[in-house]
Design an enzyme around this catalytic site. Structure first.
Site, PDB file in Angstrom:
ATOM      1  N   GLU A   1       1.795   1.827  -3.448  1.00 23.36           N
ATOM      2  CA  GLU A   1       0.658   2.363  -4.211  1.00 23.36           C
ATOM      3  C   GLU A   1       0.662   3.886  -4.169  1.00 23.36           C
ATOM      4  O   GLU A   1       0.384   4.551  -5.172  1.00 23.36           O
ATOM      5  CB  GLU A   1      -0.647   1.821  -3.636  1.00 23.36           C
ATOM      6  CG  GLU A   1      -1.894   2.385  -4.296  1.00 23.36           C
ATOM      7  CD  GLU A   1      -3.117   2.324  -3.390  1.00 23.36           C
ATOM      8  OE1 GLU A   1      -3.860   3.319  -3.341  1.00 23.36           O
ATOM      9  OE2 GLU A   1      -3.318   1.281  -2.732  1.00 23.36           O
TER      10      GLU A   1
ATOM     11  N   HIS B   1       0.827  -1.207   0.000  1.00 22.61           N
ATOM     12  CA  HIS B   1       0.000   0.000   0.000  1.00 22.61           C
ATOM     13  C   HIS B   1       0.860   1.255   0.000  1.00 22.61           C
ATOM     14  O   HIS B   1       0.507   2.264  -0.633  1.00 22.61           O
ATOM     15  CB  HIS B   1      -0.925  -0.023   1.220  1.00 22.61           C
ATOM     16  CG  HIS B   1      -1.785   1.186   1.346  1.00 22.61           C
ATOM     17  ND1 HIS B   1      -1.593   2.139   2.317  1.00 22.61           N
ATOM     18  CD2 HIS B   1      -2.840   1.622   0.602  1.00 22.61           C
ATOM     19  CE1 HIS B   1      -2.484   3.088   2.173  1.00 22.61           C
ATOM     20  NE2 HIS B   1      -3.250   2.802   1.150  1.00 22.61           N
TER      21      HIS B   1
END
Length: 414
Positions: free
Chosen positions: A53, A50
């Protein structure tokens, strides 16, 4: 969609490219889907996928984060990403005339992120705020608590966002090393759908690799250990909320299990829509909840089936009794021929309506190629759905719902 509209190429470095040509639209949706998600992280790396990301949008040697955003905005496009348990996706949607630009930007951020220290620290604070915000949403938190209870002591039970301690402690070098290891061609699928030409997409991807000095060749899909058999029977998180959020669920078939199609039908019958048994029983007939539905989980080595409801604290016991009673009933009696017919019709309609735009089609072919290694046509999916019978759904319900169930509640203490 016809099979003729689909095209697939695997480059010499291992990158798989799959496209679907849609001559009737003016848009294109394209994206890199990485076969790595939160389940592939070591405990100390929890949240790394994440974190990446976020960071891949923060700039490259040739573009700043602001330039990336302004370039896409200037052509009316949209660029975004998301992280899941077993994969991460980065995508652009724009006019077909701007496909080359979108492909160039995506290739740039995937192969050549800068990881500037100041950008890492700024984004670290953003993610910490996101973790706090997520924890303040009991309707989201209950699903995380359920995953941890269903897959205890396994990465499938960890939160995709990571936790505060791991995010604070993760140095830029460790994030860059995670990227170098996982973001390699053989672990990626590139998908595009819209008014595009497959050969031009392949050429554009090769040009992006050339700009990155060939990228990092090779790579492989992560190797994952299946979760143990044990689950937690119950879990509760006390929060001073107006509503109690609850989930009842069990382990289910893995993502490539032949029974997954029967589970799709069972999911629809039990809690998949306004005509489903639980929606009618709990909301329409008794008014005990505004939101009540079922859903399924599908991972490489395991899966799950769950029912969610949000209700007032004083009604938790009654709602739980109704859920268990319905699960017991479908386990012992199965479903009817009429319910099977209705489920098939609904699922076919949902699939057709979900393929009306290039973004949905890109997501479908990317996900199928990444997790199943194939992109079935709509006709092939229809055939698999036709193969589901009342008996196969009944057999699945008996075996699945006879197992010990996990119950999770997030809400005020009673």
């Amino acid at each position: 969609m016809t099979q003729e509209a689909l095209a697939t190429t695997t480059l010499d470095n291992g990158l798989t490219v799959v496209t679907e040509r849609m001559t009737e639209v003016r848009s294109v949706a394209m994206g890199f889907w990485v076969g790595t998600g939160s389940v592939d992280e070591e405990p100390a790396d929890s949240g790394a996928s994440h974190f990446l990301e976020h960071l891949l949008f923060k700039g490259t040697p040739t573009r700043s984060a602001r330039q990336i955003a302004e370039t896409v905005d200037a052509v009316g496009g949209d660029i975004n990403a998301f992280t899941a348990k077993e994969y991460t996706a980065f995508y652009v949607r724009a006019l077909a005339a701007d496909a080359e630009l979108g492909l160039e930007i995506l290739s740039d951020i995937i192969w050549s992120p800068s990881f500037r220290p100041e950008e890492v620290e700024a984004e670290r604070q953003v993610i910490l705020e996101e973790i706090l915000m997520h924890g303040d949403e009991p309707g989201d938190l209950v699903h995380d608590v359920f995953a941890e209870a269903l897959f205890p002591d396994h990465p499938l039970g960890r939160e995709v966002l990571g936790d505060e301690s791991t995010i604070r402690a993760m140095p830029p070098e460790r994030i860059a090393a995670f990227h170098a290891h996982h973001y390699r061609p053989a672990n990626l699928v590139f998908a595009a759908a819209g008014n595009i030409d497959h050969a031009q997409i392949v050429a554009g991807l090769q040009a992006g690799l050339d700009r990155a000095d060939g990228g990092r060749p090779g790579g492989a899909r992560p190797r994952r250990d299946p979760p143990g058999a044990a689950t937690k029977g119950e879990a509760m998180v006390v929060r001073p909320t107006e509503q109690a959020h609850l989930i009842v669920g069990v382990r289910g078939p893995r993502r490539d299990d032949p029974e997954r199609h029967a589970l799709t039908v069972l999911d629809h019958v039990v809690g998949g829509g306004m005509s489903s048994r639980l929606f009618q029983s709990i909301r329409e007939e008794r008014g005990l909840a505004y939101s009540v539905y079922s859903y399924r989980l599908a991972f490489e080595h395991s899966g799950g089936f769950a029912v969610y409801a949000g209700t007032s604290p004083g009604q938790v016991e009654e709602v739980l009794e109704l859920i268990h009673a319905e699960l017991d009933r479908v386990a012992s009696e199965g479903i009817t021929a009429g319910e099977l017919t209705a489920a098939r019709s609904h699922l076919r309609g949902s699939l057709a309506l979900g393929l009306e735009d290039s973004g949905a089609r890109m997501s479908r072919i990317a996900h199928s190629q990444l997790v199943h290694g194939e992109v079935p046509t709509v006709e092939e999916l229809d055939a698999r759905l036709d193969a589901v019978t009342v008996e196969s759904v009944g057999d699945l319900a008996r075996s699945l719902l006879s197992e010990a169930r996990t119950t999770v509640v997030v809400g005020p203490s009673d």
